[in-house]
Design an enzyme around this catalytic site. Sequence first.
Site, PDB file in Angstrom:
ATOM      1  CD  GLU A  42      -2.523   1.756   0.384  1.00  0.00           C
ATOM      2  OE1 GLU A  42      -2.549   2.976   0.119  1.00  0.00           O
ATOM      3  OE2 GLU A  42      -3.186   0.907  -0.257  1.00  0.00           O
ATOM      4  NE  ARG A 193     -18.112   9.502  -1.121  1.00  0.00           N
ATOM      5  CZ  ARG A 193     -18.899   8.500  -0.749  1.00  0.00           C
ATOM      6  NH1 ARG A 193     -19.387   8.479   0.479  1.00  0.00           N
ATOM      7  NH2 ARG A 193     -19.202   7.536  -1.582  1.00  0.00           N
ATOM      8  CE1 TYR A 230     -24.417   5.232   4.197  1.00  0.00           C
ATOM      9  CE2 TYR A 230     -25.326   6.352   2.291  1.00  0.00           C
ATOM     10  CZ  TYR A 230     -24.290   5.681   2.905  1.00  0.00           C
ATOM     11  OH  TYR A 230     -23.119   5.455   2.224  1.00  0.00           O
ATOM     12  CG  ASP A 316     -13.162   1.658  -7.715  1.00  0.00           C
ATOM     13  OD1 ASP A 316     -14.200   1.031  -7.998  1.00  0.00           O
ATOM     14  OD2 ASP A 316     -13.138   2.600  -6.901  1.00  0.00           O
TER      15      ASP A 316
END
Length: 699
Positions: A42, A193, A230, A316
């Site tokens: 990563e 967001r 939500y 993705d």
Amino acid sequence: MTRKDLNGEAKGLRILIVGAGIGGLVAAIALRQAGHRVEIFERSRFANEVGAAIHLSPNANGVLRKLGIDAVEFGAVEAELLREYTPAGEEVHIMSIKETAGIWRHRWLLVHRAHFHDGLKAAAQAPGKGQPAVLHTASKVVDVDTHTATVTLENGDVIEGDVLLGADGVHSMTRTKISKDIKPFSSGKNAFRFLISRQQALDDPETASIAQDMGAVDMWDSEERRVVIYPCANNKLLNFICLHPETDTPTGINPGGDSYNQQIGKDALLDVYQHFNPQVKKLLEKADPQTLKLWPLLDMDALPTWVDGRLALLGDAAHPFLPYRASGGAMAIEDAVSLAVMLPGDISRDEVPERLKIYEKARHERATTIQQMTRDSTKLQSPQSAWGMVAYIYGHDEFDHSAQVLRKHLWSQSPEVYWRQPIVFGPMPGPRQDWMGRDRALKSTQSAFTTASIKFKTSRTLLQNLFPSDRYSFIAPGTVARASFSQTTLGGMDWLGGGGYRHIGLYIHGVQYKKENGEVLKGTYMPILFENLADPIVSGREELGMPKLYSAIDVHQRTNSYRMQTSWQGAVWGHFELEDLIDEDPAVDAGTIGGEADDGILVYRYIPKVGKDTKGQAEAEYPIFVPHAAESKVVPSKVTRLQRTSKAKVEIHGLDWDALPTLHHVVSRLGEIPIDEIIDAKVVSGVGVPDVSSALRIE
């Protein structure tokens, strides 16, 4: 440059995963549980991981649960209510998710992305099933070799594995090794967001009604703009995703930058949704400018392939999704578990490229179909149309689907395996092949048999009535015929786990079959064979065309006697006895039911058509011949003991339809056969049981 490679022998493959997002971590968990050694590379240090919330739809949650991951432990909230409104606040559709949850095997959850990500990291590296995955942070991969499964890090380290997985997101470097031309592009939409505490909304009388219902997903929707709210984090936070045309976003935003960390001012948010319901605008005003992010929504043309050599893309990197139908994370999770199905712990390194292609076969159509569904979801849809998409996406289990794709592939690799009803479970192992299609003949040489037969003179005319067509006839003239009732007990059958079964049949000797070309085959005709086990009955009828039926067959064997009794559900229909048996030289017996002059067994195959309008019509109908010479080459039989007697008896009772509802039509005919004279009665024991694989269609 430092080169790192495998040290010593270890179970499983070495799997290198580029990217530790949701897809990469789930793949690591699934593959370590399958028995592999997993390393993840990563580029980030996971510092200040904020993110937002995501849906774990039933299809995603279901496969996670199979991996032992319960997102509720990470604060996930169950979705209970879906409310849709116009931007002005007019009600469009309200559905109780809780009431319809019974159609899904698993719950629909809402989880904070960062909490979920932390839980996956812990699960990948924690003690448990399989070897814990090794996570390398701050390890940017700058190059990969798809054929050697090698990664090159920015610091110059080179690590070689057996499998390479590209889970490095929408701006994937590994994707460039498969296609340099296909790149992500702007979808024409961006999204704001952010998260606020649920208590903030409850404390404000103007917004409390939105936040008061636990597990509620609220949506204000128009053709161009959408606000979705939500809960997550044990219902303590509310997640906001606000979609809008990218032209509404102020200049200076880089669409090719980090998808989750583009800072944006709150004024821009409020300006985009200035015409929405006042209650919604009041909620948007509660956004924290420090955590408000802009997310450019990218799309990409479908890749022609996700696989090259030992590299496979997932998530993705293979198929970026627009944030509709809760599918981006779910499809990455499904990709990950599909890879684990295709790469079980006992797979060899040489099999990897082929298995990765099967992974693509399992996933490509579904992923690209759902990609298109998310594009279509940018337009307003009827509840019925939207529900159809939801049903397709959520009503799926990728473990089960990929397992079936792999099964079909493995079946296709053995084109000579036997298929029998029910075919949906795959090829059927049986007396001639194992489940891999391998010949059982060599093992059958150790199988044992004991055959008791009673040969007698009888009426030629009566037996002739049992011939299926006029192409069958007796070889010799006259009114006397010879036939045998022969019963065999088999043991040591490898295809029955070392067990065995019994059969008894009527064999009519001295029969010939005249083919259409004039050629004549001579042998023993078998009109019926009873067996006491379903497995050989099914395989014999379907693979060989044998006229088999079920009957219980009990044998009482002593030193000088052999008694048999046949019955159906307690209704005894046959007694066969051989008394005062005397041992003879086993070398004098040919070991075949017809003796030296018998060339083989003649039978007749008949399979009826299905349908009430096709009664009496055959799906398949033709004669079969089993040549003894060919059978003896497959598995030679050796007679180890021979006993004979002149004292034998046959008694057959036809009973009635009530006692033998499925056998009376057969047994009553057998009972009509007169026993004029016993010619020979013997018990033969030996080893080596032919599998009847030499059976062939005559015409």
